[in-house]
Design a protein around this motif. Structure first.
Motif, PDB file in Angstrom:
ATOM      1  N   MET A  37       0.862  -1.183   0.000  1.00 44.02           N
ATOM      2  CA  MET A  37       0.000   0.000   0.000  1.00 44.02           C
ATOM      3  C   MET A  37       0.895   1.228   0.000  1.00 44.02           C
ATOM      4  N   SER A  38       0.355   2.341  -0.464  1.00 42.74           N
ATOM      5  CA  SER A  38       1.156   3.566  -0.494  1.00 42.74           C
ATOM      6  C   SER A  38       1.366   4.088   0.927  1.00 42.74           C
ATOM      7  N   LEU A  39       2.449   4.799   1.107  1.00 46.20           N
ATOM      8  CA  LEU A  39       2.714   5.422   2.404  1.00 46.20           C
ATOM      9  C   LEU A  39       1.645   6.465   2.715  1.00 46.20           C
ATOM     10  N   GLU A  40       1.172   7.144   1.692  1.00 49.18           N
ATOM     11  CA  GLU A  40       0.115   8.141   1.881  1.00 49.18           C
ATOM     12  C   GLU A  40      -1.154   7.471   2.420  1.00 49.18           C
ATOM     13  N   TRP A  41      -1.503   6.318   1.884  1.00 51.14           N
ATOM     14  CA  TRP A  41      -2.674   5.594   2.375  1.00 51.14           C
ATOM     15  C   TRP A  41      -2.499   5.253   3.849  1.00 51.14           C
ATOM     16  N   LEU A  42      -1.324   4.788   4.218  1.00 47.52           N
ATOM     17  CA  LEU A  42      -1.061   4.448   5.617  1.00 47.52           C
ATOM     18  C   LEU A  42      -1.238   5.672   6.507  1.00 47.52           C
ATOM     19  N   ASP A  43      -0.694   6.803   6.074  1.00 44.83           N
ATOM     20  CA  ASP A  43      -0.747   8.023   6.888  1.00 44.83           C
ATOM     21  C   ASP A  43      -2.152   8.599   7.004  1.00 44.83           C
ATOM     22  N   GLY A  54       6.116  -4.388   7.337  1.00 45.17           N
ATOM     23  CA  GLY A  54       7.399  -3.784   7.002  1.00 45.17           C
ATOM     24  C   GLY A  54       7.211  -2.659   6.006  1.00 45.17           C
ATOM     25  N   TYR A  55       8.321  -2.076   5.629  1.00 43.17           N
ATOM     26  CA  TYR A  55       8.336  -0.982   4.663  1.00 43.17           C
ATOM     27  C   TYR A  55       9.316  -1.367   3.574  1.00 43.17           C
ATOM     28  N   GLY A  56       9.045  -0.958   2.338  1.00 43.99           N
ATOM     29  CA  GLY A  56       9.931  -1.398   1.274  1.00 43.99           C
ATOM     30  C   GLY A  56      10.154  -0.388   0.178  1.00 43.99           C
ATOM     31  N   LEU A  57      11.285  -0.581  -0.498  1.00 45.46           N
ATOM     32  CA  LEU A  57      11.579   0.077  -1.762  1.00 45.46           C
ATOM     33  C   LEU A  57      11.497  -1.008  -2.820  1.00 45.46           C
ATOM     34  N   PHE A  58      10.794  -0.740  -3.897  1.00 52.09           N
ATOM     35  CA  PHE A  58      10.558  -1.748  -4.921  1.00 52.09           C
ATOM     36  C   PHE A  58      11.056  -1.233  -6.267  1.00 52.09           C
ATOM     37  N   VAL A  59      11.800  -2.083  -6.960  1.00 52.19           N
ATOM     38  CA  VAL A  59      12.359  -1.742  -8.263  1.00 52.19           C
ATOM     39  C   VAL A  59      11.808  -2.745  -9.269  1.00 52.19           C
ATOM     40  N   ARG A  74       9.887   2.603   9.428  1.00 47.81           N
ATOM     41  CA  ARG A  74       9.816   3.702   8.469  1.00 47.81           C
ATOM     42  C   ARG A  74      11.090   4.541   8.471  1.00 47.81           C
ATOM     43  N   ALA A  75      11.730   4.662   9.609  1.00 43.92           N
ATOM     44  CA  ALA A  75      12.967   5.448   9.683  1.00 43.92           C
ATOM     45  C   ALA A  75      14.046   4.845   8.781  1.00 43.92           C
ATOM     46  N   LYS A  76      14.140   3.520   8.754  1.00 44.40           N
ATOM     47  CA  LYS A  76      15.135   2.869   7.898  1.00 44.40           C
ATOM     48  C   LYS A  76      14.763   3.026   6.422  1.00 44.40           C
ATOM     49  N   LEU A  77      13.479   2.972   6.116  1.00 44.09           N
ATOM     50  CA  LEU A  77      13.038   3.227   4.739  1.00 44.09           C
ATOM     51  C   LEU A  77      13.376   4.654   4.346  1.00 44.09           C
ATOM     52  N   ILE A  81      15.606   5.939   1.232  1.00 44.04           N
ATOM     53  CA  ILE A  81      15.098   6.892   0.236  1.00 44.04           C
ATOM     54  C   ILE A  81      16.036   8.084   0.131  1.00 44.04           C
ATOM     55  N   GLY A  82      16.552   8.550   1.260  1.00 42.18           N
ATOM     56  CA  GLY A  82      17.499   9.657   1.254  1.00 42.18           C
ATOM     57  C   GLY A  82      18.760   9.316   0.484  1.00 42.18           C
ATOM     58  N   LYS A  83      19.288   8.117   0.689  1.00 43.77           N
ATOM     59  CA  LYS A  83      20.487   7.679  -0.038  1.00 43.77           C
ATOM     60  C   LYS A  83      20.207   7.590  -1.534  1.00 43.77           C
ATOM     61  N   LEU A  84      19.004   7.109  -1.875  1.00 41.76           N
ATOM     62  CA  LEU A  84      18.613   7.008  -3.280  1.00 41.76           C
ATOM     63  C   LEU A  84      18.478   8.392  -3.903  1.00 41.76           C
TER      64      LEU A  84
END
Length: 89
Positions: A37-43, A54-59, A74-77, A81-84
């Motif tokens: 699900m989108s992070l926006e939906w969660l929020d 969990g939280y993920g980055l998907f390619v 979410r902090a690790k995600l 995202i910041g590194k990306l």
């Protein structure tokens, strides 16, 4: 050639069809069945009624090739995202 690296995995940007963050919501009777699900939906919409797996980055490279990078919180995600984002500047 532009490339990105996520957790020691390198991707050529010309091959990436989709790149997105998402939250994994438990949807089954055991811990292995989840839905992205989108992070926006969660929020905005979940209102604490779901269990986050969990939280993920998907390619997405193709219809049959998708790479998932899962983080426990979410902090690790956000850190990933910041590194990306730094690589994409």
């Amino acid at each position: 050639m532009s490339t990105i690296t996520i957790e020691d995995k390198r991707f050529d940007l010309k091959d990436v069809k989709n790149l997105y963050p998402a939250v994994l919501i438990k949807t089954g009777y055991d811990d292995v069945e989840t839905t992205e699900m989108s992070l926006e939906w969660l929020d905005i919409e979940s209102k604490g009624r779901v269990e986050v797996a969990g939280y993920g980055l998907f390619v997405v490279i193709s219809d049959t090739e998708k790479h998932s990078f899962i983080y426990e919180d979410r902090a690790k995600l956000d850190d990933a995202i910041g590194k990306l984002a730094t690589q994409l500047k």
